[in-house]
Design an enzyme around this catalytic site. Structure first.
Site, PDB file in Angstrom:
ATOM      1  N   HIS A 117       0.825  -1.222   0.000  1.00  0.00           N
ATOM      2  CA  HIS A 117       0.000   0.000   0.000  1.00  0.00           C
ATOM      3  C   HIS A 117       0.853   1.264   0.000  1.00  0.00           C
ATOM      4  O   HIS A 117       0.365   2.338   0.333  1.00  0.00           O
ATOM      5  CB  HIS A 117      -0.963   0.003   1.192  1.00  0.00           C
ATOM      6  CG  HIS A 117      -2.050  -1.034   1.080  1.00  0.00           C
ATOM      7  ND1 HIS A 117      -2.844  -1.423   2.137  1.00  0.00           N
ATOM      8  CD2 HIS A 117      -2.492  -1.761   0.014  1.00  0.00           C
ATOM      9  CE1 HIS A 117      -3.711  -2.340   1.745  1.00  0.00           C
ATOM     10  NE2 HIS A 117      -3.508  -2.580   0.463  1.00  0.00           N
ATOM     11  N   GLY A 184      -1.730  -8.825  12.725  1.00  0.00           N
ATOM     12  CA  GLY A 184      -2.240  -7.472  12.997  1.00  0.00           C
ATOM     13  C   GLY A 184      -3.036  -6.847  11.879  1.00  0.00           C
ATOM     14  O   GLY A 184      -2.914  -5.645  11.642  1.00  0.00           O
TER      15      GLY A 184
HETATM   16  C1  BJW Z   1      -3.534  -5.779  17.007  1.00  0.00           C
HETATM   17  C2  BJW Z   1      -3.032  -4.949  17.978  1.00  0.00           C
HETATM   18  C3  BJW Z   1      -1.904  -5.406  18.648  1.00  0.00           C
HETATM   19  C4  BJW Z   1      -4.727  -3.957  17.198  1.00  0.00           C
HETATM   20  N1  BJW Z   1      -1.374  -6.575  18.322  1.00  0.00           N
HETATM   21  N2  BJW Z   1      -3.004  -6.947  16.712  1.00  0.00           N
HETATM   22  C5  BJW Z   1     -15.998  -5.555  -2.601  1.00  0.00           C
HETATM   23  C6  BJW Z   1     -15.486  -6.824  -2.386  1.00  0.00           C
HETATM   24  C7  BJW Z   1     -14.128  -7.056  -2.439  1.00  0.00           C
HETATM   25  C8  BJW Z   1     -13.255  -6.044  -2.714  1.00  0.00           C
HETATM   26  C9  BJW Z   1     -13.749  -4.775  -2.912  1.00  0.00           C
HETATM   27  C10 BJW Z   1     -15.104  -4.544  -2.872  1.00  0.00           C
HETATM   28  N3  BJW Z   1     -15.317  -3.228  -3.114  1.00  0.00           N
HETATM   29  C11 BJW Z   1     -14.121  -2.624  -3.288  1.00  0.00           C
HETATM   30  C12 BJW Z   1     -13.159  -3.560  -3.178  1.00  0.00           C
HETATM   31  C13 BJW Z   1     -11.692  -3.348  -3.308  1.00  0.00           C
HETATM   32  C14 BJW Z   1     -11.133  -2.531  -2.154  1.00  0.00           C
HETATM   33  C15 BJW Z   1     -11.570  -3.148  -0.828  1.00  0.00           C
HETATM   34  O1  BJW Z   1     -10.980  -4.097  -0.338  1.00  0.00           O
HETATM   35  N4  BJW Z   1     -12.600  -2.618  -0.203  1.00  0.00           N
HETATM   36  C16 BJW Z   1     -13.117  -3.212   1.045  1.00  0.00           C
HETATM   37  C17 BJW Z   1     -13.253  -2.132   2.107  1.00  0.00           C
HETATM   38  C18 BJW Z   1     -14.361  -3.971   0.737  1.00  0.00           C
HETATM   39  N5  BJW Z   1      -9.681  -2.601  -2.290  1.00  0.00           N
HETATM   40  C19 BJW Z   1      -9.021  -1.761  -3.066  1.00  0.00           C
HETATM   41  O2  BJW Z   1      -9.566  -0.830  -3.635  1.00  0.00           O
HETATM   42  C20 BJW Z   1      -7.542  -2.039  -3.237  1.00  0.00           C
HETATM   43  N6  BJW Z   1      -7.251  -2.095  -4.621  1.00  0.00           N
HETATM   44  C21 BJW Z   1      -7.750  -3.070  -5.413  1.00  0.00           C
HETATM   45  O3  BJW Z   1      -8.510  -3.932  -5.004  1.00  0.00           O
HETATM   46  O4  BJW Z   1      -7.315  -3.007  -6.708  1.00  0.00           O
HETATM   47  C22 BJW Z   1      -7.831  -3.967  -7.643  1.00  0.00           C
HETATM   48  C23 BJW Z   1      -7.146  -5.310  -7.611  1.00  0.00           C
HETATM   49  C24 BJW Z   1      -7.815  -6.416  -8.051  1.00  0.00           C
HETATM   50  C25 BJW Z   1      -7.215  -7.653  -8.047  1.00  0.00           C
HETATM   51  C26 BJW Z   1      -5.927  -7.814  -7.604  1.00  0.00           C
HETATM   52  C27 BJW Z   1      -5.252  -6.716  -7.170  1.00  0.00           C
HETATM   53  C28 BJW Z   1      -5.881  -5.478  -7.161  1.00  0.00           C
HETATM   54  C29 BJW Z   1      -6.721  -0.924  -2.614  1.00  0.00           C
HETATM   55  C30 BJW Z   1      -6.818  -0.903  -1.128  1.00  0.00           C
HETATM   56  C31 BJW Z   1      -6.076   0.314  -0.564  1.00  0.00           C
HETATM   57  C32 BJW Z   1      -6.122   0.383   0.950  1.00  0.00           C
HETATM   58  N7  BJW Z   1      -5.581   1.617   1.366  1.00  0.00           N
HETATM   59  C33 BJW Z   1      -5.507   1.908   2.822  1.00  0.00           C
HETATM   60  C34 BJW Z   1      -5.073   3.376   3.044  1.00  0.00           C
HETATM   61  C35 BJW Z   1      -3.778   3.753   2.316  1.00  0.00           C
HETATM   62  C36 BJW Z   1      -2.591   3.929   3.155  1.00  0.00           C
HETATM   63  C37 BJW Z   1      -2.768   4.682   4.482  1.00  0.00           C
HETATM   64  O5  BJW Z   1      -3.390   5.753   4.527  1.00  0.00           O
HETATM   65  O6  BJW Z   1      -2.229   4.197   5.492  1.00  0.00           O
HETATM   66  O7  BJW Z   1      -4.601   0.985   3.440  1.00  0.00           O
HETATM   67  S1  BJW Z   1      -7.047   1.632   3.677  1.00  0.00           S
HETATM   68  C38 BJW Z   1      -6.317   0.999   5.150  1.00  0.00           C
HETATM   69  O8  BJW Z   1      -6.772  -0.376   5.332  1.00  0.00           O
HETATM   70  C39 BJW Z   1      -4.812   0.935   4.881  1.00  0.00           C
HETATM   71  C40 BJW Z   1      -4.472  -0.419   5.446  1.00  0.00           C
HETATM   72  O9  BJW Z   1      -3.260  -0.885   4.892  1.00  0.00           O
HETATM   73  C41 BJW Z   1      -5.672  -1.249   5.098  1.00  0.00           C
HETATM   74  C42 BJW Z   1      -5.809  -2.500   5.938  1.00  0.00           C
HETATM   75  O10 BJW Z   1      -6.034  -2.191   7.280  1.00  0.00           O
HETATM   76  P1  BJW Z   1      -5.427  -3.128   8.432  1.00  0.00           P
HETATM   77  O11 BJW Z   1      -3.967  -3.068   8.382  1.00  0.00           O
HETATM   78  O12 BJW Z   1      -6.051  -4.451   8.373  1.00  0.00           O
HETATM   79  O13 BJW Z   1      -5.883  -2.314   9.746  1.00  0.00           O
HETATM   80  P2  BJW Z   1      -7.240  -2.469  10.585  1.00  0.00           P
HETATM   81  O14 BJW Z   1      -7.362  -1.278  11.434  1.00  0.00           O
HETATM   82  O15 BJW Z   1      -8.390  -2.780   9.723  1.00  0.00           O
HETATM   83  O16 BJW Z   1      -6.997  -3.761  11.501  1.00  0.00           O
HETATM   84  C43 BJW Z   1      -6.028  -3.765  12.523  1.00  0.00           C
HETATM   85  C44 BJW Z   1      -6.065  -5.125  13.234  1.00  0.00           C
HETATM   86  O17 BJW Z   1      -5.027  -5.154  14.196  1.00  0.00           O
HETATM   87  C45 BJW Z   1      -7.381  -5.395  14.001  1.00  0.00           C
HETATM   88  O18 BJW Z   1      -7.841  -6.709  13.710  1.00  0.00           O
HETATM   89  C46 BJW Z   1      -6.968  -5.315  15.475  1.00  0.00           C
HETATM   90  O19 BJW Z   1      -7.682  -6.222  16.307  1.00  0.00           O
HETATM   91  C47 BJW Z   1      -5.520  -5.703  15.400  1.00  0.00           C
HETATM   92  N8  BJW Z   1      -4.708  -5.139  16.495  1.00  0.00           N
HETATM   93  N9  BJW Z   1      -3.879  -3.814  18.059  1.00  0.00           N
HETATM   94  C48 BJW Z   1      -2.003  -7.331  17.338  1.00  0.00           C
HETATM   95  N10 BJW Z   1      -1.356  -4.651  19.636  1.00  0.00           N
END
Ligand code: BJW
Length: 251
Positions: A117, A184
Site C-alpha cells: 500500500h 495485525g
Molecule cells: C492488534 C493490535 C496489537 C490492534 N497486536 N493486533 C468488494 C469486495 C471485495 C473487494 C472490494 C469490494 N469493493 C471494493 C473492493 C476493493 C477494495 C476493498 O478491499 N474494499 C473493502 C473495504 C471492501 N480494495 C481496493 O480498492 C484495493 N485495490 C484493489 O482492489 O485493486 C484492484 C485489484 C484487483 C485484483 C488484484 C489486485 C488489485 C486498494 C486498497 C487500498 C487500501 N488503502 C488503505 C489506506 C492507504 C494507506 C494509508 O493511509 O495508510 O490501506 S485503507 C487501510 O486499510 C490501509 C491499510 O493498509 C488497510 C488495511 O487495514 P489493516 O492493516 O487491516 O488495519 P485495521 O485497522 O483494519 O486492523 C487492525 C487489526 O489489528 C485489528 O484486527 C486489530 O484487532 C488488530 N490489532 N492492536 C495485534 N497490539
C-alpha cells in the site's frame, strides 16, 4: 492445532502485516474503536476522488502522519524487531509483505519489505510518475526532485480503487509457500484479505496472529490471539528453533 514442522528444506514463509503490528509503537490502526476511520472519512482522504476534490485536506492528513512517524517516540516494537531477526536468518526464504506505509519494519532490521500500500516517506510525481524519498510536508510549492515540476506531488500510497504494488511478486510467493502468517490485520481490505485463500490453495499451513479474530479467521488453520509484541517474538523463536537457522543475534 499445532504447526507442522518447518525444516531447512521446507520453510518458505510469507508474512503479511497490518496496522495492528504498529499499534504498540504508537501508530493508530484504522478500524478499531479508536482507529483512524473513527476520526476521518475514508472516502475523503483515501480515494483518488477525495484527492481530486480536496487535495489540501488529503495532503494535510498525510503530512500529519508523516510528521508523527518521524517523532522520536515512534519506534519499532518487539514484533518488528523479531521479524527483522527472522528476515536476517531466513533471507530469501521469507517474503515480508506489509499493508503498512510506515517504515518500522525497515527500522526493525527487515530487508526486503514489500509495501503493497505504498510508503509514507516517499512522494510520487503526477507529472513524471517517479517516486522519491520524501520526509517533509507536501504542499503546492513542493518540487519533484526528478523532473522539477512544482505542485505535482502526492503521497506514494495506494488508495481505494487503486492497484496495490508488487502483486505479481506476492502472488508468486503465495503459490510457492509452506507457511503463510497474517499479523495485525482485520482482513477487511482486498486483495490482502484474499492472501490466506491463495496460500491454502497452494497447500501451505496458515497462521493468524492478531489481537482478536479477524474477518477471515475461520480460513486460518491455526490462530493465536494477543498483542503482537508478545505473539510475534514467541512465534519467531519457534521458527528459528525448528529451522535451525537461529543466528543468535536477538534484538
Ligand atoms: C492488534 C493490535 C496489537 C490492534 N497486536 N493486533 C468488494 C469486495 C471485495 C473487494 C472490494 C469490494 N469493493 C471494493 C473492493 C476493493 C477494495 C476493498 O478491499 N474494499 C473493502 C473495504 C471492501 N480494495 C481496493 O480498492 C484495493 N485495490 C484493489 O482492489 O485493486 C484492484 C485489484 C484487483 C485484483 C488484484 C489486485 C488489485 C486498494 C486498497 C487500498 C487500501 N488503502 C488503505 C489506506 C492507504 C494507506 C494509508 O493511509 O495508510 O490501506 S485503507 C487501510 O486499510 C490501509 C491499510 O493498509 C488497510 C488495511 O487495514 P489493516 O492493516 O487491516 O488495519 P485495521 O485497522 O483494519 O486492523 C487492525 C487489526 O489489528 C485489528 O484486527 C486489530 O484487532 C488488530 N490489532 N492492536 C495485534 N497490539
Amino acid at each position: 492445532m499445532t504447526s507442522p514442522s518447518l525444516t531447512s528444506s521446507n520453510r518458505r514463509i510469507v508474512v503479511l502485516t497490518g496496522a495492528g503490528i504498529s499499534k504498540e509503537s504508537g501508530l493508530d490502526t484504522f478500524r478499531d474503536a479508536d482507529g483512524i476511520w473513527s476520526r476521518v472519512s475514508l472516502e475523503e482522504v483515501a480515494t483518488p476522488e477525495g484527492f481530486r476534490s480536496d487535495p489540501a485536506k488529503v495532503q494535510a492528513f498525510y503530512n500529519a502522519r508523516r510528521r508523527q512517524l518521524q517523532d522520536s517516540e515512534v519506534e519499532p516494537n518487539p514484533a518488528h524487531a523479531a521479524l527483522g531477526r527472522l528476515s536476517r536468518a531466513l533471507g530469501d526464504d521469507l517474503l515480508l509483505v506489509t499493508q503498512n506505509i510506515d517504515d518500522l519494519h525497515e527500522r526493525g532490521g527487515a530487508d526486503p519489505v514489500l509495501h503493497m500500500h505504498g510508503e509514507l516517506l516517499r512522494a510520487r510525481c503526477l507529472a513524471c510518475g517517479a517516486d522519491s524519498l520524501w520526509r517533509a510536508d507536501i504542499d503546492r510549492d513542493s518540487r519533484c526532485s526528478v523532473c522539477g515540476a512544482t505542485g505535482q506531488l502526492r503521497p506514494h500510497v495506494v488508495w481505494f480503487g487503486e492497484m496495490p504494488l508488487e502483486m505479481e511478486r506476492i502472488y508468486a510467493a503465495l503459490a510457492d509457500c509452506d507457511l503463510f502468517v497474517s499479523i495485525g490485520t482485520s482482513g477487511n481490505v482486498y486483495p490482502a484479505a484474499g492472501f490466506v485463500a491463495e496460500a491454502r490453495e497452494a497447500g501451505a499451513h496458515t497462521l493468524e496472529l492478531n489481537l482478536e479474530p479477524s474477518e477471515g479467521a475461520t480460513l486460518f488453520a491455526e490462530k493465536r490471539y494477543g498483542p503482537a509484541s508478545e505473539l510475534v517474538p514467541a512465534w519467531v523463536e519457534e521458527v528459528l528453533a525448528e529451522t535451525g537457522k537461529d543466528t543468535g543475534l536477538a534484538e
